[in-house]
Design a protein around this motif. Structure first.
Motif, PDB file in Angstrom:
ATOM      1  N   PRO A  55       0.841  -1.197   0.000  1.00  2.48           N
ATOM      2  CA  PRO A  55       0.000   0.000   0.000  1.00  2.48           C
ATOM      3  C   PRO A  55       0.874   1.245   0.000  1.00  2.48           C
ATOM      4  N   LYS A  56       0.396   2.305  -0.627  1.00  2.00           N
ATOM      5  CA  LYS A  56       1.314   3.392  -0.969  1.00  2.00           C
ATOM      6  C   LYS A  56       1.892   4.135   0.214  1.00  2.00           C
ATOM      7  N   VAL A 195       8.045  20.061  -5.383  1.00  5.00           N
ATOM      8  CA  VAL A 195       6.599  20.137  -5.564  1.00  5.00           C
ATOM      9  C   VAL A 195       6.211  21.465  -6.201  1.00  5.00           C
ATOM     10  N   GLY A 198       7.005  21.174  -9.763  1.00  8.04           N
ATOM     11  CA  GLY A 198       6.272  20.103 -10.455  1.00  8.04           C
ATOM     12  C   GLY A 198       7.131  18.862 -10.445  1.00  8.04           C
ATOM     13  N   ILE A 199       6.656  17.832  -9.764  1.00  6.69           N
ATOM     14  CA  ILE A 199       7.468  16.627  -9.571  1.00  6.69           C
ATOM     15  C   ILE A 199       7.788  15.959 -10.913  1.00  6.69           C
ATOM     16  N   LEU A 248      -0.049  26.062  -5.678  1.00  4.03           N
ATOM     17  CA  LEU A 248      -0.694  24.775  -5.909  1.00  4.03           C
ATOM     18  C   LEU A 248      -2.207  24.895  -6.046  1.00  4.03           C
ATOM     19  N   ILE A 249      -2.781  25.948  -5.478  1.00  8.21           N
ATOM     20  CA  ILE A 249      -4.220  26.121  -5.650  1.00  8.21           C
ATOM     21  C   ILE A 249      -4.523  26.391  -7.122  1.00  8.21           C
ATOM     22  N   PHE A 250      -3.655  27.220  -7.724  1.00 12.71           N
ATOM     23  CA  PHE A 250      -3.935  27.574  -9.116  1.00 12.71           C
ATOM     24  C   PHE A 250      -3.317  26.607 -10.110  1.00 12.71           C
ATOM     25  N   PRO A 252      -2.392  22.858  -9.664  1.00 13.18           N
ATOM     26  CA  PRO A 252      -2.299  21.726  -8.733  1.00 13.18           C
ATOM     27  C   PRO A 252      -1.142  20.772  -9.020  1.00 13.18           C
ATOM     28  N   SER A 253      -0.543  20.848 -10.191  1.00 12.22           N
ATOM     29  CA  SER A 253       0.605  19.961 -10.386  1.00 12.22           C
ATOM     30  C   SER A 253       1.888  20.759 -10.582  1.00 12.22           C
ATOM     31  N   GLY A 254       2.020  21.829  -9.852  1.00 11.14           N
ATOM     32  CA  GLY A 254       3.272  22.564  -9.854  1.00 11.14           C
ATOM     33  C   GLY A 254       3.358  23.568 -10.986  1.00 11.14           C
ATOM     34  N   GLU A 262      -7.957  14.394 -15.628  1.00 15.02           N
ATOM     35  CA  GLU A 262      -8.741  13.276 -15.138  1.00 15.02           C
ATOM     36  C   GLU A 262      -9.328  12.560 -16.331  1.00 15.02           C
ATOM     37  N   ARG A 263      -8.926  11.360 -16.488  1.00 14.69           N
ATOM     38  CA  ARG A 263      -9.434  10.604 -17.627  1.00 14.69           C
ATOM     39  C   ARG A 263     -10.476   9.612 -17.164  1.00 14.69           C
ATOM     40  N   ALA A 264     -11.535   9.549 -17.895  1.00 11.52           N
ATOM     41  CA  ALA A 264     -12.569   8.598 -17.515  1.00 11.52           C
ATOM     42  C   ALA A 264     -12.410   7.320 -18.322  1.00 11.52           C
TER      43      ALA A 264
END
Lengths: 264, 256, 371
Positions: A55-56, A195, A198-199, A248-250, A252-254, A262-264
């Motif tokens: 587990p991570k 972070v 951007g990692i 990060l609010i604006f 979110p990935s750095g 987000e892929r569905a």
């Protein structure tokens, strides 16, 4: 931290030997890097590899455990006291644009730039780098493509440790001090910088590091004026974290992180 | 002819320079099974994601049951009565099959923190109703015997069924299925077909994206064909099958 | 393991056995402080009291990390908020002496508000990014407490606030031995009972939440956020709720801590404490309430055992103290963390589902790797 302490020990041992300063530094650097690489490799083998499919959060806890162990081992070996960095380096001062900097600081900037360039070339131009990126993208697929992911991950730990060793030496040279606890805040800042940028992106990490440093120093210097004396310079850490949160609010990935849609 | 349930008007969506959807308009009527087909990359799943609020469309609007569907948040869309499944099954892997379906009741139930902690009569009754409904649905999709197994340990076909049960738990008016037959063998597909027909008989409209042309043509009342993000045809299966543009899209393209 | 599992199963079905077990457990918990107090002394009783506080903290963090799957590295900030609120409202610092039954709920509410404040901007973040921002938040709270002594002295800076009123209800104060039915109950024992009662209350609330619509929504978000949205879950609100609930538990524990300790300072709320509580949750068994309780107890007691054992043991073996006992204690502690995670990656007492998950995972991986 280990890097700094090992380098320091070597320098202290050799300082009396009469060897030229340049050689001493090189030997110290090599020793520090070697020890850190070995430590990094061992940690990866013992504490991370068995948990690759766990587990991570499990690796996070072992990471915390390992850092507690290392810190206290270092304390047992080198004691609780601060160690002064031997003043063997020439410290000529230069004036550039009204700012005073030492030759040591110039050297630090140069070395850092050199290392970053080397790292970028390694990651983007070599077979090994390609394997690393593939492993970070999708380990099972990388494995199917014939990448030995265990080897690659070990190798990244080794490189990372070596970089940390060099950085540790530079930090202690700059502040002429080393301490068993010095690594903690540095590690935290390093993570923050990564972070912020951007990692998984070297340019981002560099940018994040520079920005974080600037924000902290400038923030510490000017925060009093900005807030009309309400907040003093001891709020410098807040300033850095505050900026981080805003970024990060604006994004979110750095700052330069790829947008993870987000892929569905 | 039944009333219109969903009307998409000139939906557009692009990613950077790639136009995933251009002026896609379609009308789905109450109680029908509506198929959406097209070659790989034609924009079918993108349309689904716009419909269910995962993507914001760059143009056009959606009318659902006569009212405008503000494409804002997926949970609101679910609450309005559109439920969906995913192409690459997205279950809550470490929850049991039963719990997965119970989560599906979320939008139709109300218990808050206080109710959950105090177990007042209303909450207890609601919780019992959730459980009852979930059991019914597991029976309905024929996996009641796996109720207490973790979702991730179900077989592929059962996972598809569980996902449908979970979607049905939200009491949808429109059930959108994204390639439900993908990776299924003949027997499983036949079972699925029966299930979908049963769902329609129970009054739920079905929107079906599917690769299996045979399944679509046999099952759907009407079919729309997307190609390069544009609708090239919309009609009953018999007509669609003969449409030269459709034949061109399927046979002329590199991905037959 | 199997035997214990079947025992639980039996208790679930046999009502009389369940009642008997509960009564036995209750008696054991009631007598426990007297046993510890007379055998190991008061210092250990204090440690047990602290273990109760940590259990509350761990259960609160478990809602955020274990249920909702949001990695919060600044959790201790909420503990700090509860503690400082108590300290400010019931100490000579402002000359306020409000009653406990008012402060503790207020602490829970204020901490909950802070939880929402932390949650709101971080809703879109995940994994490492969330970890670093929550960590930053924790540090910000601590730094403010460290520095809010000027220009207006609110927190009294690094010196902290001392002389805090002990927990008291009506005319009864827990600082002095209580007399109950003619028996004297020492202060530490009284605190033990109070903390135990509140810890049990928190356990109860957590269990109820876990088995509710809300608990299921949390786990659904942890498992797959997009699918959760598609099921009609307002992930934003439900995540905020997780942060708020978790934080309010921390606020309660913080208030109790301030009253118990009589002194608060920013040092008690540093990053290491956040990490410690996180370790309790993960090491015990994320998402599983008994596991988390176990983690809380072990990680409070283990360092103390090492502390008390490290010095004397060396003297016994080598005749003198070779290694700094403090360093040795932490060394052993770090080692324990690593070893436990290596041998039980899902935690010491994972929930049945997680355990099955882990087995399932390794089984499929064996298949994947099958060469």
């Amino acid at each position: 931290m280990i890097g700094a302490m090992v380098a320091l020990t070597v320098i202290k041992l050799l300082a009396a030997s009469g060897l030229p300063v340049f050689v001493i530094i090189l030997v110290a650097l090599a020793a520090a890097a070697a020890v850190c690489m070995a430590v990094g490799y061992t940690i990866e083998r013992i504490a991370y590899r068995p948990l690759r499919r766990a587990p991570k959060l499990a690796p996070l806890i072992t990471a915390i455990g390992v850092s507690i162990i290392l810190q206290n081992l270092a304390m047992l070996i080198w004691g609780r006291n601060y160690h002064a960095f031997p003043p063997i380096l020439p410290t000529s001062q230069h004036e550039i644009f009204g700012a005073t900097i030492t030759s040591l600081q110039v050297a630090i900037v140069l070395i850092a730039a050199l290392m970053m360039t080397g790292l970028i070339i390694l990651i983007h131009r070599t077979r090994l780098g390609r394997a690393m990126r593939a492993t970070s993208e999708n380990p099972p697929i990388a494995q199917l493509m014939g990448v030995n992911i265990n080897q690659i991950i070990s190798f990244t730990f080794i490189i990372g440790s070596a970089l940390a060793a060099v950085a540790g030496l530079m930090v202690s040279a700059n502040y002429s001090i080393a301490h068993y606890y010095m690594g903690f805040m540095l590690g935290l800042k390093a993570f923050t910088a990564a972070v912020l940028g951007g990692i998984g992106n070297i340019a981002g990490a560099v940018l994040g590091g520079i920005l974080l440093g600037l924000i902290e120093s400038l923030g510490a210097g000017y925060i009093g004026d900005l807030t009309g004396g309400f907040l003093g310079s001891h709020y410098q850490d807040i300033f850095a974290f505050f900026v981080l949160i805003c970024v990060l609010i604006f994004r979110p990935s750095g700052l330069v992180g790829e947008k993870v849609s987000e892929r569905a | 002819m039944n009333a219109v349930l969903l009307e998409a008007r000139a939906i557009a969506k692009h990613f950077g320079g790639v136009k995933a959807l251009t002026d896609v308009s379609l009308t789905i009527r109450q109680g029908e099974i509506y198929g959406l087909i097209g070659p790989n990359g034609a924009g079918k799943t993108t349309f689904f994601n716009v419909l269910t609020g995962l993507y914001h469309p760059d143009g056009g609007d959606l009318l659902f049951a006569g009212e405008k569907l503000e494409a804002s948040a997926p949970h609101k869309v679910a609450k309005r009565g559109i439920a969906r499944t995913f192409q690459n099954i997205r279950l809550f892997g470490n929850m049991t099959a039963m719990e997965n379906v119970m989560v599906g009741r979320h939008a139709r139930t109300h218990a808050g923190v206080l109710g959950a902690v105090m177990h007042d009569r209303r909450t207890t009754a609601e919780e019992a109703a959730i459980r009852r409904r979930a059991e019914e649905l597991l029976h309905y999709v024929n996996i009641a015997d796996r109720a207490d197994d973790l979702a991730r340990h179900l077989s592929y076909g059962d996972q598809r069924r569980l996902e449908i049960a979970r979607a049905l738990a939200t009491d949808p008016k429109l059930l959108a299925l994204d390639e439900p037959a993908a990776g299924m063998n003949g027997t499983e597909t036949a079972g699925l077909r029966e299930l979908i027909e049963g769902i329609r008989r129970d009054g739920i409209t079905v929107l079906l994206i599917e690769h299996d042309v045979k399944l679509v043509m046999g099952l759907c009342d009407r079919v729309a064909v997307l190609d390069y993000g544009q609708k090239i045809c919309e009609d009953v299966p018999a007509v669609v099958q003969k449409d030269p543009k459709v034949i061109e899209a399927y046979l002329g393209g590199s991905v037959a | 393991m199997m035997a214990r599992q079947s025992l639980f199963e039996r208790l679930r079905h046999d009502k009389r056995a369940a009642i008997a077990a509960t009564v036995l457990m209750g008696l054991a918990l009631a007598v426990f402080p007297f046993v510890i107090g007379s055998s190991l002394g008061n210092s250990w009783l204090r440690i047990i009291d602290f273990a109760m506080l940590y259990i509350m903290l761990a259960l609160g963090l478990n809602i955020v990390v274990g249920f909702a799957g949001l990695l919060d590295m600044g959790y201790i900030a909420f503990y700090a908020v509860g503690a400082y609120l108590y300290a400010l409202l019931a100490s000579p610092h402002f000359g306020l002496h409000l009653p406990v039954w008012l402060i503790i709920p207020a602490g829970a509410a204020l901490a909950g508000l802070f939880g929402a404040l932390l949650g709101a901007p971080t809703l879109r973040l995940r994994g490492d990014y969330l970890a670093i921002v929550t960590l930053g938040f924790g540090e910000i709270v601590r730094i403010f407490m460290n520095n809010l002594n000027a220009p207006i002295n609110i927190t009294n800076g690094p010196q902290g606030i001392s002389g805090i009123d002990p927990i008291h209800l009506g005319g009864i104060t827990l600082a002095k031995p209580l007399t109950f039915l003619g028996y004297a109950i020492p202060s530490l024992h009284a605190y033990y009972y109070l903390f135990l009662a509140l810890a049990l209350l928190i356990v109860f609330v957590t269990i109820r939440l876990e088995n509710s619509r809300i608990g299921r929504a949390w786990v659904a978000i942890r498992e797959d956020e997009i699918a959760a949205k598609a099921c009609g879950i307002n992930t934003r609100n439900i995540k905020l709720l997780a942060f708020t609930m978790g934080a309010s538990f921390g606020g309660v524990a913080g208030g109790l801590f301030a009253g118990f300790q009589g002194f608060v300072s920013p040092e008690s709320f540093n990053l290491m404490e956040s990490v410690m509580v996180l370790c309790m949750v993960v090491l015990g068994g994320m998402g599983n309430i008994p596991g988390v309780i176990l983690g809380g107890i072990l990680l409070t007691i283990l360092p103390e055992v090492f502390r008390h054992g490290a010095g004397p043991l060396q003297i016994a073996v080598f005749g003198k103290i070779l290694l700094d006992p403090e360093a040795l204690r932490m060394l052993l502690f770090g080692l324990a963390l690593v070893v436990v995670m290596l041998y039980r990656p899902a935690g010491l007492w994972p929930s049945t589902t997680r355990r099955r998950e882990f087995r399932g995972e390794s089984a499929t991986d064996v298949l994947k790797e099958g060469e």
